[in-house]
Design a protein around this motif. Structure first.
Motif, PDB file in Angstrom:
ATOM      1  N   GLY A  59       9.837  -6.638  10.380  1.00 20.68           N
ATOM      2  CA  GLY A  59       8.916  -5.525  10.322  1.00 20.68           C
ATOM      3  C   GLY A  59       9.526  -4.245  10.861  1.00 20.68           C
ATOM      4  O   GLY A  59       9.140  -3.141  10.444  1.00 20.68           O
ATOM      5  N   LEU A  60      10.472  -4.379  11.777  1.00 21.69           N
ATOM      6  CA  LEU A  60      11.126  -3.194  12.339  1.00 21.69           C
ATOM      7  C   LEU A  60      11.844  -2.397  11.249  1.00 21.69           C
ATOM      8  O   LEU A  60      11.946  -1.167  11.334  1.00 21.69           O
ATOM      9  N   ASP A  61      12.322  -3.098  10.216  1.00 18.64           N
ATOM     10  CA  ASP A  61      13.020  -2.412   9.128  1.00 18.64           C
ATOM     11  C   ASP A  61      12.075  -1.581   8.275  1.00 18.64           C
ATOM     12  O   ASP A  61      12.521  -0.753   7.474  1.00 18.64           O
ATOM     13  N   LEU A  62      10.781  -1.825   8.408  1.00 17.18           N
ATOM     14  CA  LEU A  62       9.799  -1.059   7.640  1.00 17.18           C
ATOM     15  C   LEU A  62       9.422   0.257   8.307  1.00 17.18           C
ATOM     16  O   LEU A  62       8.822   1.123   7.665  1.00 17.18           O
ATOM     17  N   ILE A  77       2.608  -2.322  16.486  1.00 17.35           N
ATOM     18  CA  ILE A  77       3.342  -3.568  16.279  1.00 17.35           C
ATOM     19  C   ILE A  77       2.612  -4.715  16.961  1.00 17.35           C
ATOM     20  O   ILE A  77       2.173  -4.599  18.107  1.00 17.35           O
ATOM     21  N   ILE A  78       2.471  -5.833  16.228  1.00 19.61           N
ATOM     22  CA  ILE A  78       1.983  -7.068  16.843  1.00 19.61           C
ATOM     23  C   ILE A  78       3.059  -8.125  16.620  1.00 19.61           C
ATOM     24  O   ILE A  78       3.583  -8.274  15.518  1.00 19.61           O
ATOM     25  N   SER A  79       3.415  -8.854  17.677  1.00 19.45           N
ATOM     26  CA  SER A  79       4.492  -9.826  17.536  1.00 19.45           C
ATOM     27  C   SER A  79       4.409 -10.893  18.608  1.00 19.45           C
ATOM     28  O   SER A  79       3.958 -10.635  19.731  1.00 19.45           O
ATOM     29  N   ALA A  80       4.871 -12.102  18.238  1.00 18.19           N
ATOM     30  CA  ALA A  80       4.954 -13.184  19.219  1.00 18.19           C
ATOM     31  C   ALA A  80       6.121 -12.965  20.160  1.00 18.19           C
ATOM     32  O   ALA A  80       6.194 -13.568  21.225  1.00 18.19           O
ATOM     33  N   LYS A  81       7.040 -12.116  19.767  1.00 18.22           N
ATOM     34  CA  LYS A  81       8.171 -11.808  20.641  1.00 18.22           C
ATOM     35  C   LYS A  81       7.697 -10.944  21.804  1.00 18.22           C
ATOM     36  O   LYS A  81       6.997  -9.967  21.619  1.00 18.22           O
ATOM     37  N   ASN A  82       8.113 -11.298  22.990  1.00 18.19           N
ATOM     38  CA  ASN A  82       7.633 -10.582  24.171  1.00 18.19           C
ATOM     39  C   ASN A  82       8.778 -10.014  24.999  1.00 18.19           C
ATOM     40  O   ASN A  82       8.629  -9.740  26.182  1.00 18.19           O
ATOM     41  N   SER A  83       9.946  -9.873  24.371  1.00 24.65           N
ATOM     42  CA  SER A  83      11.077  -9.350  25.127  1.00 24.65           C
ATOM     43  C   SER A  83      10.991  -7.833  25.228  1.00 24.65           C
ATOM     44  O   SER A  83      10.467  -7.157  24.345  1.00 24.65           O
ATOM     45  N   LEU A  84      11.519  -7.315  26.328  1.00 29.36           N
ATOM     46  CA  LEU A  84      11.527  -5.870  26.537  1.00 29.36           C
ATOM     47  C   LEU A  84      12.313  -5.177  25.434  1.00 29.36           C
ATOM     48  O   LEU A  84      11.932  -4.102  24.968  1.00 29.36           O
ATOM     49  N   LYS A  85      13.406  -5.799  24.976  1.00 32.51           N
ATOM     50  CA  LYS A  85      14.245  -5.192  23.947  1.00 32.51           C
ATOM     51  C   LYS A  85      13.456  -4.992  22.646  1.00 32.51           C
ATOM     52  O   LYS A  85      13.569  -3.950  21.999  1.00 32.51           O
ATOM     53  N   ASP A  86      12.659  -6.000  22.252  1.00 34.27           N
ATOM     54  CA  ASP A  86      11.877  -5.866  21.024  1.00 34.27           C
ATOM     55  C   ASP A  86      10.901  -4.702  21.132  1.00 34.27           C
ATOM     56  O   ASP A  86      10.725  -3.928  20.188  1.00 34.27           O
ATOM     57  N   LYS A  87      10.249  -4.592  22.274  1.00 35.77           N
ATOM     58  CA  LYS A  87       9.301  -3.497  22.468  1.00 35.77           C
ATOM     59  C   LYS A  87      10.001  -2.153  22.409  1.00 35.77           C
ATOM     60  O   LYS A  87       9.545  -1.229  21.729  1.00 35.77           O
ATOM     61  N   ASP A  89      12.890  -1.429  21.052  1.00 36.50           N
ATOM     62  CA  ASP A  89      13.407  -1.168  19.703  1.00 36.50           C
ATOM     63  C   ASP A  89      12.299  -0.615  18.810  1.00 36.50           C
ATOM     64  O   ASP A  89      12.501   0.357  18.077  1.00 36.50           O
ATOM     65  N   GLY A  90      11.143  -1.255  18.864  1.00 33.71           N
ATOM     66  CA  GLY A  90      10.026  -0.807  18.032  1.00 33.71           C
ATOM     67  C   GLY A  90       9.571   0.593  18.373  1.00 33.71           C
ATOM     68  O   GLY A  90       9.352   1.432  17.489  1.00 33.71           O
ATOM     69  N   LEU A  91       9.440   0.876  19.666  1.00 28.69           N
ATOM     70  CA  LEU A  91       8.975   2.195  20.094  1.00 28.69           C
ATOM     71  C   LEU A  91      10.018   3.273  19.805  1.00 28.69           C
ATOM     72  O   LEU A  91       9.668   4.387  19.408  1.00 28.69           O
ATOM     73  N   ASP A  96       3.990   3.430  17.631  1.00 24.27           N
ATOM     74  CA  ASP A  96       3.163   4.114  18.621  1.00 24.27           C
ATOM     75  C   ASP A  96       2.630   3.189  19.706  1.00 24.27           C
ATOM     76  O   ASP A  96       2.265   3.648  20.785  1.00 24.27           O
ATOM     77  N   ASP A  97       2.586   1.891  19.418  1.00 21.74           N
ATOM     78  CA  ASP A  97       2.079   0.946  20.414  1.00 21.74           C
ATOM     79  C   ASP A  97       2.581  -0.444  20.058  1.00 21.74           C
ATOM     80  O   ASP A  97       3.058  -0.688  18.938  1.00 21.74           O
TER      81      ASP A  97
END
Length: 227
Positions: A59-62, A77-87, A89-91, A96-97
């Motif tokens: 989804g990040l590629d979108l 973003i909603i995701s089962a991943k809970n790592s700081l890096k994923d958050k 990267d998305g932000l 926006d959240d």
């Protein structure tokens, strides 16, 4: 509010769609990147709920695609991943959240409303234009301080006009925004005229100006130059 939900878990997708519909939110859905891109090219959304792990990509590629094609949309973003890096990267990519699964649907709703207030209402709870005051949270409208009784669709229509002042909105755009995926089931768009006629009549009867004008052959515009 009109939402695009991009989520590949059928049970979660159905739960979110049903919950948001019960809150009066139009929610369109898809479960992969390819279908999401098709919708993002054709329709406009107030917010995109985006899962990271999709069957045909991340989804990040979108996010870049969304930013290019949805100028005024927020991304949650909603995701089962809970790592700081994923958050992060998305932000950093422009989301926006970020909400980690599992979550309560009421919290998702609260996050969407907060994003909508920030993006569409300038961070306030009310949208005010001259003699017209709209409170989306309470679904209340006042004209010259007097309450205005509107149907759900009339309320959504007024809010759509107020957040797109001085823009020409085609009948197709109005129908897509208010009815979402149900548009394909409609025989024609003649009913849009009746909704707009009723809305204009109620505003004028309450002492407001008739800001909504017909742009013949195209659609309608909320004209702020009216005095």
């Amino acid at each position: 509010m009109k939402i695009l939900l991009i989520e590949d878990q059928p049970e979660l997708l159905d739960s979110i769609r049903e919950f948001l519909a019960s809150e009066g939110i139009v929610c369109e859905c898809c479960d992969n990147c390819f279908d999401a891109q098709d919708k993002l090219l054709v329709y406009n959304y107030d917010c995109i709920i985006l899962d990271i792990m999709l069957p045909d990509g991340s989804g990040l590629d979108l996010i870049d695609f969304i930013k290019e094609n949805q100028e005024n949309s927020n991304i949650l973003i909603i995701s089962a991943k809970n790592s700081l890096k994923d958050k992060l990267d998305g932000l950093e990519l422009g989301a926006d959240d970020y909400l980690t699964k599992p979550f309560h649907l009421a919290e998702l709703h609260a996050r969407l409303k907060a994003l909508y207030r920030r993006n569409q209402l300038g961070g306030t709870d009310q949208l005010v234009f001259r003699e017209i005051q709209v409170n989306p949270e309470k679904m209340e409208v006042r004209v010259r301080q007097a309450p205005l009784e509107l149907t759900k669709k009339e309320f959504d229509l007024l809010l759509f006009f107020l957040t797109n002042k001085d823009r020409v909105l085609s009948r197709q755009a109005i129908v897509n925004h208010l009815w979402g995926d149900f548009t394909d089931d409609l025989a024609n768009f003649d009913f849009v005229y009746q909704h707009i006629k009723n809305l204009r009549k109620k505003i004028c009867q309450a002492g407001g100006l008739d800001y909504i004008e017909t742009v013949y052959g195209i659609g309608y515009k909320f004209n702020t130059a009216k005095e």
